[in-house]
Design an enzyme around this catalytic site. Structure first.
Site, PDB file in Angstrom:
ATOM      1  N   GLU A  81       0.808  -1.221   0.000  1.00  0.00           N
ATOM      2  CA  GLU A  81       0.000   0.000   0.000  1.00  0.00           C
ATOM      3  C   GLU A  81       0.842   1.273   0.000  1.00  0.00           C
ATOM      4  O   GLU A  81       0.337   2.360   0.279  1.00  0.00           O
ATOM      5  CB  GLU A  81      -0.943  -0.022   1.202  1.00  0.00           C
ATOM      6  CG  GLU A  81      -1.900  -1.202   1.211  1.00  0.00           C
ATOM      7  CD  GLU A  81      -3.100  -1.032   0.280  1.00  0.00           C
ATOM      8  OE1 GLU A  81      -3.732   0.036   0.304  1.00  0.00           O
ATOM      9  OE2 GLU A  81      -3.403  -1.980  -0.484  1.00  0.00           O
ATOM     10  N   HIS A  90      -4.726   1.804   7.118  1.00  0.00           N
ATOM     11  CA  HIS A  90      -3.313   2.081   6.831  1.00  0.00           C
ATOM     12  C   HIS A  90      -2.660   2.613   8.104  1.00  0.00           C
ATOM     13  O   HIS A  90      -3.325   3.213   8.947  1.00  0.00           O
ATOM     14  CB  HIS A  90      -3.152   3.136   5.727  1.00  0.00           C
ATOM     15  CG  HIS A  90      -3.569   2.681   4.369  1.00  0.00           C
ATOM     16  ND1 HIS A  90      -4.362   3.448   3.530  1.00  0.00           N
ATOM     17  CD2 HIS A  90      -3.303   1.543   3.692  1.00  0.00           C
ATOM     18  CE1 HIS A  90      -4.562   2.798   2.399  1.00  0.00           C
ATOM     19  NE2 HIS A  90      -3.938   1.642   2.469  1.00  0.00           N
ATOM     20  N   CYS A 100      -3.111  11.358   3.502  1.00  0.00           N
ATOM     21  CA  CYS A 100      -3.429  10.493   2.358  1.00  0.00           C
ATOM     22  C   CYS A 100      -3.142  11.198   1.036  1.00  0.00           C
ATOM     23  O   CYS A 100      -2.775  10.570   0.049  1.00  0.00           O
ATOM     24  CB  CYS A 100      -4.909  10.103   2.382  1.00  0.00           C
ATOM     25  SG  CYS A 100      -5.362   8.934   3.668  1.00  0.00           S
TER      26      CYS A 100
END
Length: 447
Positions: free
Chosen positions: A174, A248, A365
């Site tokens: 990720e 995350h 993000c």
């Protein structure tokens, strides 16, 4: 050697909508099927970029991807002209249309994992594209992400861009959202902290929501990025917090230089990890937020840790937060206590990013951190660096092409596809990227 952290922010795409595609991301699920405002979303992101650039923090932009992404629909068996493909998928399988129209590439913390030249065996900056294997809509991103990064970091003497790992669950990666770097000044060798959710043969893993990052992937990325083995730590995220919506690591921790700002429950075996960091990072400081002050649930709903921790020249730090933190009395109270305490954080900067937040993406993000020396910075494609001229040009571009309201039903409109391609054609010229999008190389892809 002197170096600076440059934040490359993702520009929100024209098809930004709420489809609830991301199981394990509670904001995404909660806002499913609401109408979105792509124009406002893009402008909120641009305003953050410009504000931080004006405050002296180097800032750049990464453009959106082509959406809806017709080539994947063809792979799924839909045929005819692009317009016919859209019409068929909207009638027969609308969930696929939503997936191939996702604006998720805006969250560039997932685009790649970065190793600065001070940490690498060959002295280059390395970038390994993330495969984002856990979610179909995100697994589509890697090829275009690679093209974009190669167009931005195009000097092969200084930068090495690696393709994503194979698309299998064992190697789920990720990107930088599960990676932190700790150390002294940016130009000095740092300690790279790779965070994973599961590993083969280890039963310690979440049960409710998926662990998207594997240890096997993290180890492979560290090898590809040629990180000095003496400068790597692999740590497991606490599976209990993954099950509470921490999909995350950047939803529960953020680092900058010698500081790790994290929740008390962020990591499995957290006390051992912090002891290891203290032993290996000069001046290491952990700011652990107790669950009695901020619960994991409140951290997830406000995105307290999905913040940016930025260094000023005097060594003090600014914490960049979403507006939701200020609107939560408990979290805002804690943050003001933090300001008064003995630590480098001396300022809170709040941004309204509601359009992104409703899909589960906060300030962290939206940005990919890249540490660059002055020479490396000069080698980056200069057209992507944020300044007054670029900010005004991008705002005008958004005004020209973006809709102010979008629902899932609008994704079948062939005019939206045409608008998007025209917009990206103009943008790729504005940012001097060349033909980075498949439609540019295939003459539109009709047929």
């Amino acid at each position: 050697m002197n170096a600076w952290e440059v934040n490359f922010d993702g520009l929100v795409g024209l098809t930004h909508h709420y489809a609830g595609l991301s199981f394990g991301n509670e904001a995404s699920t909660r806002h499913r099927f609401q109408s979105s405002n792509p124009r406002l979303a893009a402008k909120q992101g641009l305003l953050k970029m410009k504000n931080l650039a004006d405050a002296g923090f180097p800032q750049a932009v990464i453009p959106p991807h082509e959406r809806p992404f017709i080539p994947v629909l063809r792979q799924l068996g839909f045929s005819g002209s692009d317009e016919h493909v859209l019409e068929k998928v909207a009638r027969q399988a609308p969930h696929w249309l939503s997936s191939v129209s996702s604006a998720s590439p805006m969250w560039v913390a997932n685009a790649a994992t970065i190793a600065p030249s001070a940490d690498t065996l060959d002295g280059k900056v390395h970038l390994t594209v993330a495969n984002l294997n856990n979610k179909f809509h995100r697994s589509l991103e890697a090829p275009v992400t690679e093209s974009l990064l190669k167009a931005i970091f195009d000097d092969e003497e200084k930068f090495s861009v690696h393709s994503a790992l194979p698309q299998v669950a064992l190697l789920g990666d990720e990107g930088a959202a599960n990676h932190n770097r700790l150390g002294g000044h940016y130009g000095e060798p740092g300690m790279q902290l790779f965070v994973y959710g599961r590993e083969e043969g280890n039963d310690t893993r979440p049960s409710r929501y998926p662990a998207r990052q594997t240890r096997e992937a993290s180890e492979a990325v560290a090898r590809l990025n040629q990180v000095n083995p003496q400068q790597v730590i692999f740590a497991q995220q606490n599976p209990d917090v993954i099950d509470q919506g921490v999909f995350h690591n950047d939803v529960i921790a953020v680092s900058n230089r010698q500081v790790l700002f994290c929740h008390q429950q962020a990591f499995a075996r957290q006390s051992q990890l912090l002891a290891s960091l203290r032993a290996r990072v000069n001046g290491f400081m952990a700011i652990e937020v107790p669950a009695t002050h901020v619960s994991v649930s409140d951290a997830v709903s406000t995105y307290l840790f999905n913040s940016q921790l930025l260094s000023r020249d005097d060594g003090s730090m600014m914490l960049v937060l979403p507006q939701e933190c200020r609107e939560h009395a408990g979290v805002w109270g804690y943050l003001n206590e933090l300001l008064a305490a003995d630590n480098p954080i001396s300022e809170l900067k709040v941004f309204d990013l509601r359009e992104s937040m409703a899909n589960g993406g906060g300030p962290a993000c939206l940005r990919l951190r890249v540490v660059l020396t002055e020479e490396e910075r000069r080698a980056v494609n200069p057209a992507v660096m944020m300044n007054d001229t670029l900010f005004n040009a991008l705002n005008d571009w958004v005004d020209r092409y973006y809709r102010d309201r979008l629902t899932a039903a609008d994704l079948a409109d062939p005019q939206l596809l045409r608008e998007g391609r025209e917009a990206l054609d103009v943008l790729s010229q504005l940012l001097n990227l060349g033909s980075v999008y498949p439609f540019q190389r295939e003459g539109g892809g009709n047929g």
